[in-house]
Design a protein around this motif. Structure first.
Motif, PDB file in Angstrom:
ATOM      1  N   TYR A  23     -18.844   1.481  73.746  1.00 29.43           N
ATOM      2  CA  TYR A  23     -18.761   2.536  73.456  1.00 29.43           C
ATOM      3  C   TYR A  23     -17.609   3.053  72.445  1.00 29.43           C
ATOM      4  O   TYR A  23     -18.316   3.908  72.013  1.00 29.43           O
ATOM      5  CB  TYR A  23     -19.653   3.310  75.003  1.00 29.43           C
ATOM      6  N   ASP A  24     -16.368   2.585  72.320  1.00 28.57           N
ATOM      7  CA  ASP A  24     -15.384   2.947  71.929  1.00 28.57           C
ATOM      8  C   ASP A  24     -15.918   2.450  70.272  1.00 28.57           C
ATOM      9  O   ASP A  24     -15.371   3.790  69.699  1.00 28.57           O
ATOM     10  CB  ASP A  24     -14.293   2.728  72.613  1.00 28.57           C
ATOM     11  N   PHE A  25     -16.133   2.253  70.921  1.00 27.06           N
ATOM     12  CA  PHE A  25     -16.221   1.644  69.080  1.00 27.06           C
ATOM     13  C   PHE A  25     -17.571   2.659  68.080  1.00 27.06           C
ATOM     14  O   PHE A  25     -17.315   3.062  67.517  1.00 27.06           O
ATOM     15  CB  PHE A  25     -17.016   0.178  69.103  1.00 27.06           C
ATOM     16  N   ILE A  50     -27.370   3.711  67.310  1.00 24.75           N
ATOM     17  CA  ILE A  50     -26.778   3.438  68.605  1.00 24.75           C
ATOM     18  C   ILE A  50     -25.395   4.763  67.854  1.00 24.75           C
ATOM     19  O   ILE A  50     -24.333   5.440  69.370  1.00 24.75           O
ATOM     20  CB  ILE A  50     -26.358   2.384  68.636  1.00 24.75           C
ATOM     21  N   LYS A  51     -24.741   5.202  67.104  1.00 19.32           N
ATOM     22  CA  LYS A  51     -23.289   5.488  66.668  1.00 19.32           C
ATOM     23  C   LYS A  51     -23.510   6.930  66.805  1.00 19.32           C
ATOM     24  O   LYS A  51     -22.961   8.306  67.371  1.00 19.32           O
ATOM     25  CB  LYS A  51     -23.007   5.281  66.012  1.00 19.32           C
ATOM     26  N   ILE A  52     -24.862   8.418  66.301  1.00 26.49           N
ATOM     27  CA  ILE A  52     -25.436   8.793  66.520  1.00 26.49           C
ATOM     28  C   ILE A  52     -26.491   8.863  67.858  1.00 26.49           C
ATOM     29  O   ILE A  52     -25.518   9.920  68.225  1.00 26.49           O
ATOM     30  CB  ILE A  52     -27.204   8.726  65.922  1.00 26.49           C
ATOM     31  N   CYS A  53     -26.426   8.612  68.984  1.00 24.71           N
ATOM     32  CA  CYS A  53     -26.780   8.521  70.042  1.00 24.71           C
ATOM     33  C   CYS A  53     -25.854   8.388  70.896  1.00 24.71           C
ATOM     34  O   CYS A  53     -25.579   9.611  71.971  1.00 24.71           O
ATOM     35  CB  CYS A  53     -27.203   6.980  70.720  1.00 24.71           C
ATOM     36  N   ALA A  54     -24.519   8.178  70.710  1.00 17.58           N
ATOM     37  CA  ALA A  54     -23.072   8.547  70.986  1.00 17.58           C
ATOM     38  C   ALA A  54     -22.422   9.875  71.225  1.00 17.58           C
ATOM     39  O   ALA A  54     -22.006   9.997  72.320  1.00 17.58           O
ATOM     40  CB  ALA A  54     -22.161   6.896  71.332  1.00 17.58           C
ATOM     41  N   ARG A  55     -22.622   9.810  70.455  1.00 16.22           N
ATOM     42  CA  ARG A  55     -22.234  11.090  69.669  1.00 16.22           C
ATOM     43  C   ARG A  55     -22.474  12.462  70.203  1.00 16.22           C
ATOM     44  O   ARG A  55     -21.745  13.459  70.568  1.00 16.22           O
ATOM     45  CB  ARG A  55     -21.714  11.355  67.898  1.00 16.22           C
ATOM     46  N   VAL A  56     -23.736  12.262  69.816  1.00 13.34           N
ATOM     47  CA  VAL A  56     -24.751  13.151  70.832  1.00 13.34           C
ATOM     48  C   VAL A  56     -24.617  13.385  72.248  1.00 13.34           C
ATOM     49  O   VAL A  56     -24.281  14.445  72.707  1.00 13.34           O
ATOM     50  CB  VAL A  56     -26.510  13.085  70.729  1.00 13.34           C
ATOM     51  N   ASN A  57     -24.317  11.709  73.574  1.00 18.36           N
ATOM     52  CA  ASN A  57     -24.307  12.472  74.248  1.00 18.36           C
ATOM     53  C   ASN A  57     -22.998  12.525  74.852  1.00 18.36           C
ATOM     54  O   ASN A  57     -22.629  13.472  75.621  1.00 18.36           O
ATOM     55  CB  ASN A  57     -24.359  10.610  74.568  1.00 18.36           C
ATOM     56  N   ARG A  58     -22.067  12.214  73.964  1.00 20.82           N
ATOM     57  CA  ARG A  58     -20.690  12.914  74.101  1.00 20.82           C
ATOM     58  C   ARG A  58     -20.553  14.401  73.987  1.00 20.82           C
ATOM     59  O   ARG A  58     -19.943  15.632  74.584  1.00 20.82           O
ATOM     60  CB  ARG A  58     -19.494  12.671  72.861  1.00 20.82           C
ATOM     61  N   ARG A  59     -21.697  15.104  73.007  1.00 24.03           N
ATOM     62  CA  ARG A  59     -21.590  16.146  72.549  1.00 24.03           C
ATOM     63  C   ARG A  59     -22.397  17.090  73.710  1.00 24.03           C
ATOM     64  O   ARG A  59     -21.842  18.400  74.302  1.00 24.03           O
ATOM     65  CB  ARG A  59     -21.919  17.191  71.127  1.00 24.03           C
ATOM     66  N   PHE A  60     -22.940  16.314  74.090  1.00 24.77           N
ATOM     67  CA  PHE A  60     -23.770  16.914  76.074  1.00 24.77           C
ATOM     68  C   PHE A  60     -22.954  17.316  77.268  1.00 24.77           C
ATOM     69  O   PHE A  60     -22.692  17.893  77.948  1.00 24.77           O
ATOM     70  CB  PHE A  60     -24.742  16.027  75.806  1.00 24.77           C
ATOM     71  N   SER A 253     -25.115  20.656  65.595  1.00 20.47           N
ATOM     72  CA  SER A 253     -25.835  18.854  65.175  1.00 20.47           C
ATOM     73  C   SER A 253     -25.890  18.198  64.950  1.00 20.47           C
ATOM     74  O   SER A 253     -24.266  18.574  63.960  1.00 20.47           O
ATOM     75  CB  SER A 253     -27.501  19.722  65.157  1.00 20.47           C
ATOM     76  N   VAL A 254     -25.887  16.876  65.383  1.00 19.61           N
ATOM     77  CA  VAL A 254     -25.543  15.729  64.699  1.00 19.61           C
ATOM     78  C   VAL A 254     -26.639  15.138  63.854  1.00 19.61           C
ATOM     79  O   VAL A 254     -27.857  15.316  64.203  1.00 19.61           O
ATOM     80  CB  VAL A 254     -25.144  14.589  66.018  1.00 19.61           C
ATOM     81  N   GLU A 255     -26.307  15.181  62.961  1.00 24.24           N
ATOM     82  CA  GLU A 255     -27.442  14.812  61.830  1.00 24.24           C
ATOM     83  C   GLU A 255     -28.167  13.513  62.305  1.00 24.24           C
ATOM     84  O   GLU A 255     -27.354  12.563  62.311  1.00 24.24           O
ATOM     85  CB  GLU A 255     -27.176  14.938  60.546  1.00 24.24           C
ATOM     86  N   GLY A 256     -29.749  13.092  62.233  1.00 21.68           N
ATOM     87  CA  GLY A 256     -30.313  11.965  62.339  1.00 21.68           C
ATOM     88  C   GLY A 256     -30.593  12.047  63.585  1.00 21.68           C
ATOM     89  O   GLY A 256     -30.981  10.859  63.990  1.00 21.68           O
ATOM     90  N   ALA A 257     -30.469  13.184  64.235  1.00 23.43           N
ATOM     91  CA  ALA A 257     -30.846  12.921  66.490  1.00 23.43           C
ATOM     92  C   ALA A 257     -31.838  13.286  66.895  1.00 23.43           C
ATOM     93  O   ALA A 257     -32.374  14.880  66.795  1.00 23.43           O
ATOM     94  CB  ALA A 257     -29.586  14.081  66.566  1.00 23.43           C
ATOM     95  N   THR A 258     -32.572  12.069  66.107  1.00 21.15           N
ATOM     96  CA  THR A 258     -34.361  12.697  66.396  1.00 21.15           C
ATOM     97  C   THR A 258     -34.170  12.245  67.841  1.00 21.15           C
ATOM     98  O   THR A 258     -33.629  11.273  68.843  1.00 21.15           O
ATOM     99  CB  THR A 258     -35.149  12.044  65.637  1.00 21.15           C
ATOM    100  N   GLU A 259     -35.562  12.390  68.683  1.00 20.72           N
ATOM    101  CA  GLU A 259     -35.512  11.426  69.940  1.00 20.72           C
ATOM    102  C   GLU A 259     -35.471  10.096  70.335  1.00 20.72           C
ATOM    103  O   GLU A 259     -34.898   9.609  70.703  1.00 20.72           O
ATOM    104  CB  GLU A 259     -36.578  11.800  70.478  1.00 20.72           C
ATOM    105  N   ALA A 260     -36.136   8.767  69.183  1.00 19.01           N
ATOM    106  CA  ALA A 260     -35.831   8.014  68.913  1.00 19.01           C
ATOM    107  C   ALA A 260     -35.075   7.279  68.610  1.00 19.01           C
ATOM    108  O   ALA A 260     -34.103   6.262  69.340  1.00 19.01           O
ATOM    109  CB  ALA A 260     -37.040   6.944  67.827  1.00 19.01           C
TER     110      ALA A 260
END
Length: 272
Positions: A23-25, A50-60, A253-260
Motif C-alpha cells: 500500500y505504501d508503494f 490500483i494507485k488511483i484506488c489507494a489515493r481515493v481511499n486515502r482521501r475518503f 477529486s482524483v483524475e480517473g476515479a471511476t467506479e471500476a
C-alpha cells in the motif's frame, strides 16, 4: 505485544510481500522492500488503476475523519490497520479540527512499529498512542493498557477500519470481529469502513486476489451485500455505503476515479 519496543530486523520478514508495504508503494511512499515492489507491480499489471484506488481511499479517510471531528463532535479515534504513516495521518486530520482529540493506532506489522514515532506526534492538547496487535484478535486490542490510558470507552469513539477487512477472509470471522469491537463502544460511536469489492470488475478482481494469495497474503473481496453486513445495527450517515469518491466529496477529486478504477465501498455509520 503492546509495548513500543523497536523491533529487530529479524521480526521483519523481507522474503514475503506485505499488504501495508505494498500500500505504501501504491501511495508512492518509500518504506517497502523489493519483494513488496515486485508483488505490487504484479497487482498493477492486472489492476492498472490500483494507485488511483489507494489515493481515493486515502482521501475518503481524510474527509470522514474531518467530518467526525468537525460535524459529529468526536474526540476519540481508534484506527485499526493503520499501515505505514503517510502524511497527513489520521491524528493530524482529527487534531487539526479538534486539537484535544485522542487517537489510538493499531497495526500488527513490525514495519509500522518502526515508524510509530511519526504517529505519536500529538498536539499538546491531544494524545496519540500505538498498539501492535492483530485485528483478528480483538481482545488483545480491547484489553491493551495503552487503549484504556488514551481512550475512555464510556465516551463515543470513531472506529476506523479502512482498507483492512479484505485481508481478513471469512474463516477468520471478520463479521464477528467487527461486532466484538463495536460491542465495546458506547452509543454515539461511529464505524468508518472501506472495503474492496468485485462488483464493478469481477474478472479483474479474480486476478488481483490470485496475485495476493500467491504471495502468501490472504485476501477476499466482498460484494455490496456482504460489506453492508459490517454495518448491521448501525445508522448510516448520508450518503450511506457508496464508492469513496462519492462520500461527501470536497472538490479535490482524483483524475480517473471511476467506479471500476476504484472498486471500493466506503461508509460511515453511527451506533444508536
Amino acid at each position: 505485544m503492546t509495548d513500543l519496543d523497536h523491533p529487530s530486523l529479524d521480526e521483519i520478514d523481507t522474503t514475503k510481500p506485505h499488504p501495508a508495504r505494498m500500500y505504501d508503494f501504491y501511495l508512492q511512499g518509500k518504506d517497502y522492500y523489493e519483494v513488496d515492489e515486485a508483488a505490487a507491480a504484479n497487482v498493477e499489471s492486472v489492476f492498472p488503476t490500483i494507485k488511483i484506488c489507494a489515493r481515493v481511499n486515502r482521501r475518503f479517510m481524510h474527509r470522514a475523519t474531518r467530518w467526525l471531528a468537525e460535524e459529529a463532535g468526536i474526540r476519540q479515534f481508534l484506527d485499526i490497520g493503520t499501515g505505514i504513516p503517510t502524511r497527513p495521518n489520521l491524528h493530524q486530520i482529527a487534531q487539526q479540527a479538534a486539537p484535544d482529540a485522542h487517537v489510538v493506532y493499531v497495526d500488527y506489522d513490525p514495519v509500522v512499529l518502526r515508524h510509530a514515532e511519526a504517529l505519536m506526534r500529538s498536539t499538546p492538547e491531544g494524545r496519540t498512542a500505538y498498539i501492535q496487535a492483530d485485528v483478528r484478535d480483538p481482545e488483545t486490542i480491547l484489553t491493551a493498557g495503552r487503549l484504556h490510558e488514551t481512550i475512555d470507552l464510556e465516551r463515543p469513539v470513531a472506529l476506523s477500519l479502512n482498507a483492512l477487512l479484505h485481508f481478513v477472509p471469512d474463516e477468520d470471522k471478520p463479521f464477528e470481529t467487527v461486532g466484538r469491537l463495536l460491542d465495546a463502544l458506547p452509543s454515539g460511536s461511529y464505524l468508518v469502513l472501506s472495503h474492496c469489492t468485485p462488483d464493478f470488475a469481477p474478472e479483474m478482481w479474480e486476478r488481483v486476489i490470485e496475485v495476493y494469495r500467491s504471495g502468501g497474503i490472504p485476501a477476499q473481496v466482498r460484494p455490496r451485500a456482504d460489506v453492508l453486513r459490517f454495518f448491521e445495527g448501525l445508522e448510516f450517515v448520508e450518503p450511506g455505503l457508496v464508492v469513496p469518491q462519492d462520500w461527501r466529496p470536497d472538490g479535490s477529486s482524483v483524475e480517473g476515479a471511476t467506479e471500476a478504477a476504484v472498486s471500493i465501498y466506503a461508509g460511515v455509520a453511527r451506533k444508536p
